[in-house]
Write a protein that holds these residues in place. Structure first.
Motif, PDB file in Angstrom:
ATOM      1  N   MET A 305     -11.603   4.501  11.203  1.00 26.62           N
ATOM      2  CA  MET A 305     -12.740   3.845  10.556  1.00 26.62           C
ATOM      3  C   MET A 305     -13.545   4.837   9.728  1.00 26.62           C
ATOM      4  O   MET A 305     -14.044   4.504   8.641  1.00 26.62           O
ATOM      5  CB  MET A 305     -13.633   3.195  11.617  1.00 26.62           C
ATOM      6  N   GLN A 306     -13.663   6.078  10.192  1.00 27.82           N
ATOM      7  CA  GLN A 306     -14.357   7.096   9.411  1.00 27.82           C
ATOM      8  C   GLN A 306     -13.631   7.356   8.092  1.00 27.82           C
ATOM      9  O   GLN A 306     -14.270   7.507   7.041  1.00 27.82           O
ATOM     10  CB  GLN A 306     -14.476   8.393  10.221  1.00 27.82           C
ATOM     11  N   MET A 307     -12.297   7.409   8.148  1.00 23.46           N
ATOM     12  CA  MET A 307     -11.523   7.609   6.924  1.00 23.46           C
ATOM     13  C   MET A 307     -11.707   6.445   5.954  1.00 23.46           C
ATOM     14  O   MET A 307     -11.932   6.642   4.754  1.00 23.46           O
ATOM     15  CB  MET A 307     -10.043   7.791   7.265  1.00 23.46           C
ATOM     16  N   MET A 308     -11.606   5.224   6.464  1.00 24.95           N
ATOM     17  CA  MET A 308     -11.727   4.051   5.593  1.00 24.95           C
ATOM     18  C   MET A 308     -13.123   3.956   4.988  1.00 24.95           C
ATOM     19  O   MET A 308     -13.278   3.608   3.813  1.00 24.95           O
ATOM     20  CB  MET A 308     -11.393   2.780   6.370  1.00 24.95           C
ATOM     21  N   THR A 309     -14.129   4.273   5.781  1.00 22.97           N
ATOM     22  CA  THR A 309     -15.504   4.241   5.283  1.00 22.97           C
ATOM     23  C   THR A 309     -15.704   5.277   4.179  1.00 22.97           C
ATOM     24  O   THR A 309     -16.308   4.985   3.134  1.00 22.97           O
ATOM     25  CB  THR A 309     -16.490   4.479   6.442  1.00 22.97           C
TER      26      THR A 309
END
Length: 323
Positions: A305-309
């Motif tokens: 989720m950190q990467m996608m954000t």
């Protein structure tokens, strides 16, 4: 396989809801209850699968003391509102990917789960298919990881009103299919990539239609990801180690991989599990996690989720709920 022992309720009666109900039957049980924003659809679903409990309002599900676990399979942008209610009422939650829209929402959900001493997990099938655990057990024999190459392309009807391209339904390639590719990358990498570059092609609605992503972590393991919602390509993952490379097709629910050895080019086929049992593996792992044997890999979910954000921030792509 083992049998289910907790009372499960499903919020959402789409494709995943039907697969969940089938998995419950395969495991020798049934869903305890069903809820849906459209009550008539929930009633029809209950009749099809012999489910006795139907809620007139989804909120009743969160308040039912007999519900142990809730599977949420509604659109991405509705997840956080349901997570807040379910977790606050002490329910364990298995939530369809993408678990939230962004890292801020996920952090809130994780905090609520910890506060209420319940299990929160994303229904990321890659973390539960036996083939991935088998590959994880043998990957050290292949030497250091060098590269990962990921492809995921679908050819969706170019209708800007459908959920894949609809910004009001959190459409776009990243949240729909990119989450699979990045979860695959995270499974095999030693640590979360901290260097990320990307390019994007937007659909007329402003969501990401196609993207190319480059990633590298502190160990200098690298990955490339190519996504598209309007260009068919194989769902293929290639993991390149020093002594050979592993190829997987249809990787989200894969059950077979081929290892090609660097020295002489000979191939070895590795098989484990069955594609058709994907939901059953998730359900059983969730129950094990509730019992204290954590198999849900929430730490990987947080990393993905950190990467996608970060990637969407670089694209200046936001959804109405984020504005």
């Amino acid at each position: 396989m083992n049998r289910i022992k907790y009372n499960w309720a499903t919020l959402g009666v789409g494709v995943i809801g039907h697969q969940l109900a089938d998995a419950m039957h395969q495991l020798g049980g049934n869903l305890y209850a069903v809820g849906n924003r459209t009550h008539e659809k929930a009633v029809k679903f209950a009749q099809e699968y012999g489910i006795e409990k139907v809620y007139d309002d989804p909120e009743e599900m969160f308040m039912d003391p007999n519900v142990d676990v809730i599977y949420i399979s509604t659109p991405h942008n509705t997840h956080i509102q349901y997570l807040r209610q379910a977790l606050s009422h002490g329910k364990h939650v298995l939530c369809e990917k993408s678990i939230t829209l962004n890292s801020e929402e996920l952090s809130e959900a994780v905090e609520l789960a910890q506060k209420n001493h319940v299990v929160l997990a994303e229904a990321m099938t890659i973390y539960h298919m036996p083939i991935y655990r088998k590959l994880n057990a043998i990957k050290d024999s292949l030497g250091p990881l060098r590269l990962i190459q990921m492809n995921f392309g679908s050819y969706k009807d170019y209708n800007m009103k459908n959920r894949f391209f609809n910004k009001n339904l959190a459409g776009g390639a990243m949240l729909d299919i990119g989450v699979y590719a990045l979860s695959f990358v995270r499974w095999f990498m030693q640590s979360c990539p901290d260097q990320i570059q990307s390019q994007v092609k937007f659909a007329p609605t402003g969501v990401d239609e196609q993207a190319g992503i480059l990633l590298m972590n502190k160990e200098q393991e690298m990955a490339t990801v190519i996504l598209s919602l309007h260009a068919k390509q194989p769902k293929r993952g290639t993991i390149v180690f020093d002594k050979g490379y592993v190829t997987m097709y249809d990787y989200p629910r894969g059950d077979k991989a081929v290892i090609t050895y660097t020295e002489d080019g000979h191939e070895e086929t590795i098989e484990a599990g069955h594609t058709t049992d994907a939901l059953s593996y998730e359900v059983l792992d969730m129950e094990r996690a509730i019992d204290g044997d954590d198999q849900m890999h929430l730490d990987y979910t947080i990393d993905v989720m950190q990467m996608m954000t970060k990637i969407r921030q670089d694209w200046h792509l936001t959804y109405p709920e984020e504005e």
